[in-house]
Write an enzyme that holds these catalytic residues in place. Sequence first.
Site, mmCIF file in Angstrom:
data_model
loop_
_atom_site.group_PDB
_atom_site.id
_atom_site.type_symbol
_atom_site.label_atom_id
_atom_site.label_comp_id
_atom_site.label_asym_id
_atom_site.label_seq_id
_atom_site.Cartn_x
_atom_site.Cartn_y
_atom_site.Cartn_z
ATOM 1 N N SER A 1 -3.606 2.309 -8.768
ATOM 2 C CA SER A 1 -4.591 3.595 -8.821
ATOM 3 C C SER A 1 -4.987 4.082 -10.287
ATOM 4 C CB SER A 1 -3.462 4.739 -8.563
ATOM 5 O OG SER A 1 -3.975 6.019 -8.680
ATOM 6 N N ASN B 1 0.905 -1.192 0.041
ATOM 7 C CA ASN B 1 0.086 -0.106 -0.100
ATOM 8 C C ASN B 1 0.865 1.305 -0.032
ATOM 9 O OD1 ASN B 1 -2.435 1.822 0.727
ATOM 10 N ND2 ASN B 1 -1.050 2.266 2.656
ATOM 11 N N TYR C 1 4.081 9.006 -11.144
ATOM 12 C CA TYR C 1 3.301 8.358 -10.246
ATOM 13 C C TYR C 1 2.405 7.525 -11.125
ATOM 14 C CZ TYR C 1 -0.437 7.341 -6.969
ATOM 15 O OH TYR C 1 -1.381 6.457 -6.238
#
Length: 261
Positions: free
Chosen positions: A142, A89, A155
């Site tokens: 994500s 995570n 990211y």
Amino acid sequence: MALGIDLSGRVAVVTGGTRGVGAGISRALLAAGAEVVACARRPPERPVAVADGRAADFEPVDVRDPDAVAACFDRVRARHGRLDVLVNNAGGTPYRLLDDSTSQQAARVVELNLLAPLTASLAARAVMADQPTGGSIIMIGSVSGTRPSPGTAAYGAAKAGLENLARTLAVEWAPHIRVNTLVVGMVRTELSHLHYGDEAGIAAVGRTVPLGRLATPDEIGELCAVLASDRCAYVSGASLAVHGGGERPAFLKAADREAGW
């Protein structure tokens, strides 16, 4: 037929498991009966616990440091004798347009969001591979990895790579270890105000989601508990979108078609 989730007797490690989404994951695994080790660079202000008083153990570790990660998993094995679940995570990024970034800054983002989960997964495999019951690894991906990610380009690229990594590990490490990804959308945490502003801003952002709100950390955690359980014994290499329906297409608003939503 009841479909309860029981992780009693199992040991889980949650990286970044002391706050935000990670704390929600730790709580859900605790609630399902698992022994949970929450890893982070700094200890939480208060233990991550559930209603029956059971709390997650804390292990200090910088997941970007391979030696520290290996030592952390060695301590988990020495203390608990096993490892059944790893939830990768830990991650995140500041908002910064790519042409305002240096290559070193982008590399640090990729290191945290892609290389660190790989490092932790390799350390977990070293424990799980020796167990008759194997184990389950869950990547927290994500939606930034599935669409353009302006302001968080490195990211988004890292999260796209993480999903591919999970699918590859699911093949290489089968049948002993299952590897899956939760592709997570916007989640309301204690830090949401830093991204979305005050309550009005958070509510406005929530209205862009078809389900009309942001997710909660516990909702993400409950899905991790399901994926880690025997109810998903035949699920590996999967990517589950947890984004409330995604994003309303911008062209509908431009065409003034929002009234139908």
